[in-house]
Design a protein around this motif. Sequence first.
Motif, short mmCIF file in Angstrom:
data_model
loop_
_atom_site.label_atom_id
_atom_site.label_comp_id
_atom_site.label_asym_id
_atom_site.label_seq_id
_atom_site.Cartn_x
_atom_site.Cartn_y
_atom_site.Cartn_z
N PRO A 135 0.54 -0.92 -0.05
CA PRO A 135 -0.13 0.27 -0.11
C PRO A 135 1.27 1.25 -0.08
CG PRO A 135 0.20 -1.10 2.47
CD PRO A 135 0.98 -2.15 1.43
N PRO A 136 0.49 1.84 -0.58
CA PRO A 136 1.22 3.30 -0.28
C PRO A 136 1.75 4.00 1.46
CG PRO A 136 -1.12 3.82 -1.26
CD PRO A 136 -1.02 2.63 -0.82
N PRO A 137 3.29 4.65 0.83
CA PRO A 137 3.10 5.09 2.44
C PRO A 137 2.07 5.92 3.05
CG PRO A 137 5.04 5.52 0.50
CD PRO A 137 3.29 5.16 -0.23
N GLN A 138 1.69 6.79 2.35
CA GLN A 138 0.73 7.73 3.69
C GLN A 138 -0.12 6.74 4.07
OE1 GLN A 138 -0.89 10.91 1.22
NE2 GLN A 138 -1.72 11.55 3.04
N ASP A 139 -0.92 5.53 3.53
CA ASP A 139 -1.94 4.88 4.25
C ASP A 139 -1.50 3.68 5.11
OD1 ASP A 139 -3.46 5.20 2.66
OD2 ASP A 139 -3.81 3.34 1.31
N ILE A 140 0.44 2.95 4.88
CA ILE A 140 0.91 2.77 6.17
C ILE A 140 1.04 2.86 7.23
CG2 ILE A 140 3.52 1.44 6.44
CD1 ILE A 140 3.07 0.69 3.53
N LEU A 141 1.32 4.49 7.14
CA LEU A 141 1.61 5.31 8.94
C LEU A 141 0.21 5.33 9.03
CD1 LEU A 141 4.50 8.78 7.58
CD2 LEU A 141 4.73 6.63 8.94
N ARG B 216 -8.57 4.77 -2.47
CA ARG B 216 -8.68 5.64 -1.92
C ARG B 216 -7.85 7.07 -2.61
NH1 ARG B 216 -7.53 4.95 3.62
NH2 ARG B 216 -7.40 3.45 4.03
N TRP B 217 -7.95 7.11 -4.25
CA TRP B 217 -7.64 8.08 -4.68
C TRP B 217 -8.45 8.96 -5.93
CZ3 TRP B 217 -2.58 5.06 -8.05
CH2 TRP B 217 -2.00 5.11 -6.81
N GLU B 218 -8.41 9.76 -5.67
CA GLU B 218 -9.35 10.59 -6.22
C GLU B 218 -9.17 10.95 -7.59
OE1 GLU B 218 -12.11 11.42 -4.68
OE2 GLU B 218 -11.88 10.12 -2.68
N GLN B 219 -8.11 11.36 -8.56
CA GLN B 219 -8.03 11.35 -9.17
C GLN B 219 -6.87 10.21 -9.57
OE1 GLN B 219 -6.71 15.68 -10.07
NE2 GLN B 219 -6.93 15.68 -7.68
N LEU B 220 -6.66 10.30 -11.58
CA LEU B 220 -6.13 9.57 -12.49
C LEU B 220 -5.13 10.31 -12.68
CD1 LEU B 220 -5.69 5.93 -13.45
CD2 LEU B 220 -7.01 7.98 -15.45
N LYS C 196 -2.04 11.16 -10.77
CA LYS C 196 -1.82 11.30 -9.46
C LYS C 196 -1.47 11.26 -8.11
CE LYS C 196 -2.59 15.26 -11.63
NZ LYS C 196 -2.18 16.40 -12.57
N SER C 197 -0.69 9.58 -8.67
CA SER C 197 -0.24 9.21 -7.06
C SER C 197 0.37 9.71 -6.35
CB SER C 197 -0.20 7.63 -7.73
OG SER C 197 0.74 7.82 -8.43
N GLU C 198 1.43 11.47 -7.36
CA GLU C 198 2.48 11.41 -6.04
C GLU C 198 1.02 12.53 -4.65
OE1 GLU C 198 2.32 11.67 -9.12
OE2 GLU C 198 4.03 11.36 -10.00
N GLU C 199 0.20 12.42 -5.54
CA GLU C 199 -0.32 12.91 -3.86
C GLU C 199 -0.55 11.92 -2.88
OE1 GLU C 199 -3.73 15.26 -5.49
OE2 GLU C 199 -2.32 16.40 -7.25
N TYR C 200 -0.50 11.05 -2.87
CA TYR C 200 -1.23 10.41 -1.69
C TYR C 200 0.53 9.14 -1.60
CZ TYR C 200 -5.46 10.81 -4.05
OH TYR C 200 -6.19 11.79 -4.90
N GLY C 201 1.65 10.51 -1.26
CA GLY C 201 2.58 8.71 -0.46
C GLY C 201 3.74 8.53 -1.69
#
Length: 685
Positions: free
Chosen positions: A143-149, A603-607, A609-614
């Motif tokens: 999972p993305p780092p933000q989700d892990i934290l 969890r991603w609102e945009q396609l 743009k995964s940098e915005e999610y960690g």
Amino acid sequence: MSMTLTMRSASPVGSAMDLSLEERPLTALALLCQKLQVSLASQQYVTLRQLQQRWQLFEQAQVTVLDCKELLILLFHMISRRSSDSVRERNEFILASETAFEVLHLIFGKPTGQHFTIFLEALKALLEELELTEENLYQQPPPPPQDILRQLLLQAAGQWRAAEKEAREPLELEETRAWRALQRSFEEGAVLAGSKAEVEALEIEHGRAHAAALQEEERAWHSILKEAFRLVKGWESIGLRIGDTTKDHAQVDAILPGSQAERLALELSDAIKQVAGQLVKTAKEVLDVFSSKVDEGGPITVQLSRLDLEALLGLAVEDVEEAGVVVKEVSEGGVAHRAGLQAGDQVVYVRQTKVTEVAQFQTSCRWECRCEDNIPVMVRRPTNDEVGFVDLKFVMEVTRDANPETKETVVEVQLVPIDLNTFIAQLNNHVVGLEGPEGMHSNPDGIPSYEELKAQAEEEIAEDQRSAWPSEKQITLEGDVKIDSRSFHLDVFLEHHDTRAACVQTLRTLDLSGVNTRFFISLDTGHLYLQHRFTSRAKVFRDFIQCTPLPRYNGSLSGRQKIHIKTNIKAKSDIMYRLAVEGYNYGNNSIINCDAVGYTHHRWEQLGKSEEYGWPEGWDAETIHHYAPGVTLSQYYSSDGFVTLRLEALSFFSVGFSVSAWLTSHTFGCDFLPTATIHQQDADV
């Protein structure tokens, strides 16, 4: 860790199979399994031959799932047992193995057999017990780092809430009892004074219990922080990144700006020889020794060696304005002289690294010396012709003398990791909510950045998800009869022309019966024999939609025209895809050949743009490729939340194309059937 599941004779593994010999029906197949289990290979061959000859009679006999399971264990055991130190025994094993395969083909070669469904149920149960399932076959992406934290912090919060609840429940119970006692005292009236004294005593006891609970919570939290500090923060406060080389030592790979390592003037490619007086050869040994010394407190002595490049290469360089790194002097007979370098040469590249200053040149050369025995360089040598220079390539062969210490300088430094109390104080000052503390992106106190904490958490969680496959579980019968994941491999029968047809027929029947044939081939070469596997959930949908006729265009002819391909892949549906557009755009007389990949994360609102999610910066840079100039491709979510491709060109006069989909990520889009509609308009759909 390997796991072995043991069975008594004629009593396979599992809760559904724990029947004693008295409770279990003694069928003809059970007796056959007992005979095979205690027989030698030559006797097993004879028994299986007799079974083949009486197969029609056998199909009329009564069988149970337990019997079928035990027979399959014996057959796969014999199939996989083909080697021995004795030539005679090896020949007997091979003969029994081939006969066991022929029996297996009789069982699964055709789905019309009398006992096919029972044997199929037994086979699926065996695969399940050995964890040979599709869920265990494919690795889940981290999972993305933000989700892990967020997950780690929520777990910590859950521990706090559980501790608080555990401490609060007895207090509330005692408080209720005290209130009821007080109410009774008011009602009774005569014993009010005694009740008041009882309440005061209870309140004192409550206070003590509450204080004890708070102390226990504090000790638990302090233990968590201490372990995190010992394993991670102590080393990270130094500001060093290290790695292994091919020369049996660890070296400095990176130095964080403003860190203690930079203040101590450590340099990239310094080799780490000793930590706290102990010899170390790998990065793991460095971290292990360092972590073991952190709890002791105080400075930790680290001994490093630094190559003297001028003595090693016989080469002196200097920074020259506008020219970069220029060779100042070349020693006669040295490494650089033997390679052909001359004074005045401008060094442009060291291997594939462009160098513009002396420090960069020295770092690159030290790196090459630590990992390789040669240093390829490209230099620009001045000439007297019209061009004025010529680019030359040389390889400096580094041959160390018998006494390499003469070309290395020993550097000894005292590294002082922050102490636990300082770490806790900094944490209290900076930790704010789940989004990461402000100011930690460039903290001069040596605290690791929030991005580094995310990367650390991502690495730890991803490491936990990497499970070894195939499973190391085993199923054994009494004696030396046992099977594991490798016992199911039928490669030898696929490779031999005499048995290939029977093996392919058996695998095809199993495939059409819902058994994943990947477990019966050691290498994933099943597509060579079963081109369209029914159990292969990952599929490619070629040309699932073609361009519709282009309507009359009423817009401006000066701008770019657009076509939108709206798919049925919904946002937040956790589908990984590749969409390819191929065709011909007569409007600009060019080939259309481009593709896009993406992941509709829940969890991603945009396609895109995964940098915005960690994820790291530039993570989406390579998700779209153009192989021809027919159109320009981009992707977005439509207004109602579906993946949409946008094609742009100066003209779409007489355009034709088709779209293909690759849904090949297991558990992330397989089994999904793609469709699409085409919209020829300027505005997004």
